[in-house]
Design a protein around this motif. Structure first.
Motif, short mmCIF file in Angstrom:
data_model
loop_
_atom_site.label_atom_id
_atom_site.label_comp_id
_atom_site.label_asym_id
_atom_site.label_seq_id
_atom_site.Cartn_x
_atom_site.Cartn_y
_atom_site.Cartn_z
N SER A 279 -14.45 5.87 -1.18
CA SER A 279 -13.87 5.59 -2.49
C SER A 279 -13.16 6.85 -2.98
CB SER A 279 -14.97 5.17 -3.48
OG SER A 279 -15.96 6.19 -3.60
N TYR A 280 -12.17 6.67 -3.85
CA TYR A 280 -11.38 7.82 -4.31
C TYR A 280 -10.89 7.59 -5.73
CZ TYR A 280 -7.94 11.57 -4.51
OH TYR A 280 -7.25 12.70 -4.87
N ALA A 281 -10.93 8.66 -6.53
CA ALA A 281 -10.33 8.67 -7.87
C ALA A 281 -9.99 10.12 -8.19
CB ALA A 281 -11.29 8.10 -8.91
N GLU A 282 -9.06 10.32 -9.11
CA GLU A 282 -8.73 11.68 -9.53
C GLU A 282 -8.38 11.69 -11.00
OE1 GLU A 282 -4.02 12.07 -8.34
OE2 GLU A 282 -5.51 12.61 -6.82
N ASN A 283 -8.42 12.90 -11.60
CA ASN A 283 -8.11 13.04 -13.02
C ASN A 283 -6.62 13.27 -13.22
OD1 ASN A 283 -7.64 15.76 -12.40
ND2 ASN A 283 -9.68 16.40 -13.06
N VAL B 42 -3.44 3.79 -1.90
CA VAL B 42 -3.46 3.27 -3.27
C VAL B 42 -3.06 1.80 -3.23
CG1 VAL B 42 -2.59 3.55 -5.61
CG2 VAL B 42 -2.80 5.54 -4.11
N PHE B 43 -3.89 0.94 -3.82
CA PHE B 43 -3.68 -0.49 -3.82
C PHE B 43 -2.95 -0.94 -5.10
CE2 PHE B 43 -7.55 0.27 -1.31
CZ PHE B 43 -7.11 -0.22 -0.09
N PRO B 44 -2.43 -2.15 -5.12
CA PRO B 44 -1.67 -2.62 -6.29
C PRO B 44 -2.45 -2.61 -7.60
CG PRO B 44 -1.29 -4.07 -4.42
CD PRO B 44 -2.39 -3.14 -4.01
N VAL C 238 -8.75 4.23 -1.76
CA VAL C 238 -9.73 4.72 -0.81
C VAL C 238 -9.07 5.86 -0.05
CG1 VAL C 238 -10.90 2.50 -0.57
CG2 VAL C 238 -9.05 3.11 1.01
N LYS C 239 -9.89 6.70 0.58
CA LYS C 239 -9.31 7.83 1.30
C LYS C 239 -9.93 7.93 2.69
CE LYS C 239 -12.49 11.59 0.05
NZ LYS C 239 -12.60 12.98 -0.42
N ILE D 47 0.83 -1.19 0.00
CA ILE D 47 0.00 0.00 0.00
C ILE D 47 0.87 1.25 0.00
CG2 ILE D 47 -1.70 1.33 1.31
CD1 ILE D 47 -2.76 -1.29 2.41
N VAL D 48 0.53 2.21 -0.83
CA VAL D 48 1.17 3.52 -0.85
C VAL D 48 0.17 4.53 -0.29
CG1 VAL D 48 2.10 5.34 -2.32
CG2 VAL D 48 2.66 2.96 -2.79
#
Length: 303
Positions: A151-155, A108-110, A115-116, A12-13
């Motif tokens: 949940s998390y995502a970014e552009n 951040v998973f492999p 997730v945040k 995990i990072v």
């Protein structure tokens, strides 16, 4: 000590995002985690408050999640850099973790998913052992006001993108949706003209495992826009005009209000409210009946 002995065995990072936009990554590069690092600090369960009756009638102890302090421990440097470099990374670490800021932590998973956890603040002073050590150890601890994992995502620009969104109809522009003409017109043998319903109350079905604090987005023209959650009784209003071409963004969780990027918190009244799991009845109201629909965006609670 070999480089391989310093490298963390964890996959995990952790990306730290300070509320002024500054970022720092732990668990990779020159800030490896210890092999013994445990990332997902469990929410402590307080079971001494009250008894709660479950849906099946069984009484459970008051299982209330309490946010706990999360420790982050690891090594500065990777065994290949000079003492000067290590000192640079040490100062960078200490400069990043400062009082007076909130922090988000994005795990951040492999497989690239993430997730945040959010609204974390320092509970232990950041520390790095002295420069003379080959692999100085670092430590910092955060406590989170919000115990949930989202949940998390970014552009590509590093801006968060929301996994869920919904259009909120303008309540005071309600028209159509039901028969409204008389039977007998030559083109209307069934006696009704049915238009799609516009405006009125919007019904949201929130599937998150816990309550969510949404981001509300209003595009002009909108005078004194107000959002009401009829299910919970909460409401919030911007007192002023959102002109054509302007965008108002109200973040319920972080309690911010930006009009075209400018802070307008002084024009906000009401309360910062959440949406509950399952059904929410929502009204969007303005002083003008020709405003366009607004929208909300949110992240699901996943843990």
């Amino acid at each position: 000590m070999s480089v391989s002995s310093v490298k963390s065995q964890c996959w995990i990072v952790a990306l730290f995002i300070r509320d002024d936009g500054e970022r720092l990554v732990l668990g990779d590069g020159y800030y490896e985690f210890k092999d013994s690092q445990q990332h997902f600090a469990a929410n402590s369960i307080e079971n001494t408050i009250v008894n709660v009756q479950g849906g099946d009638g069984v009484y459970l102890a008051g299982q209330v999640k309490r946010a706990t302090s999360q420790n982050f421990d690891g090594y500065v440097g990777d065994g290949t850099v000079t003492k000067t470099d290590i000192e640079y990374y040490r100062r960078q670490f200490l400069a990043f973790f400062r009082t007076g800021f909130y922090y988000e932590v994005v795990y951040v998973f492999p497989d690239g998913t993430a997730v945040k956890r959010q609204r974390g603040f320092l509970t232990d002073s950041p520390g790095v052992q002295e420069i003379w050590q080959i692999h100085p150890e670092y430590h910092v601890a955060l406590n989170f006001e919000d115990p949930n994992y989202y949940s998390y995502a970014e552009n590509a620009d590093g801006e968060e993108t929301y996994g869920q969104s919904a259009k909120i109809k303008l309540y005071n522009a309600v028209t159509g949706g039901f028969p409204y003409d008389k039977k007998g017109l030559i083109w209307d043998a069934r006696g009704a003209i049915c238009n799609p319903r516009l405006g009125g109350t919007t019904t949201l079905n929130i599937q998150s495992i816990n309550t969510v604090f949404p981001v509300w987005v209003v595009n002009g023209l909108a005078d004194n826009p107000r959002l009401e959650n009829l299910t919970t009784g909460g409401s919030i209003q911007y007192n002023g005009r959102v002109a054509v071409g302007q965008t108002l963004v109200i973040d319920m969780l972080n309690q911010t209000a930006l009009l075209n990027g400018v802070n307008v918190l002084q024009n906000i009244s009401g309360e910062w409210f959440s949406f509950v799991r399952d059904i929410n009845q929502v009204n969007y109201i303005t002083d003008n009946d020709n405003a366009i629909d607004s929208r909300i965006e949110w992240q699901e609670v996943v843990f």
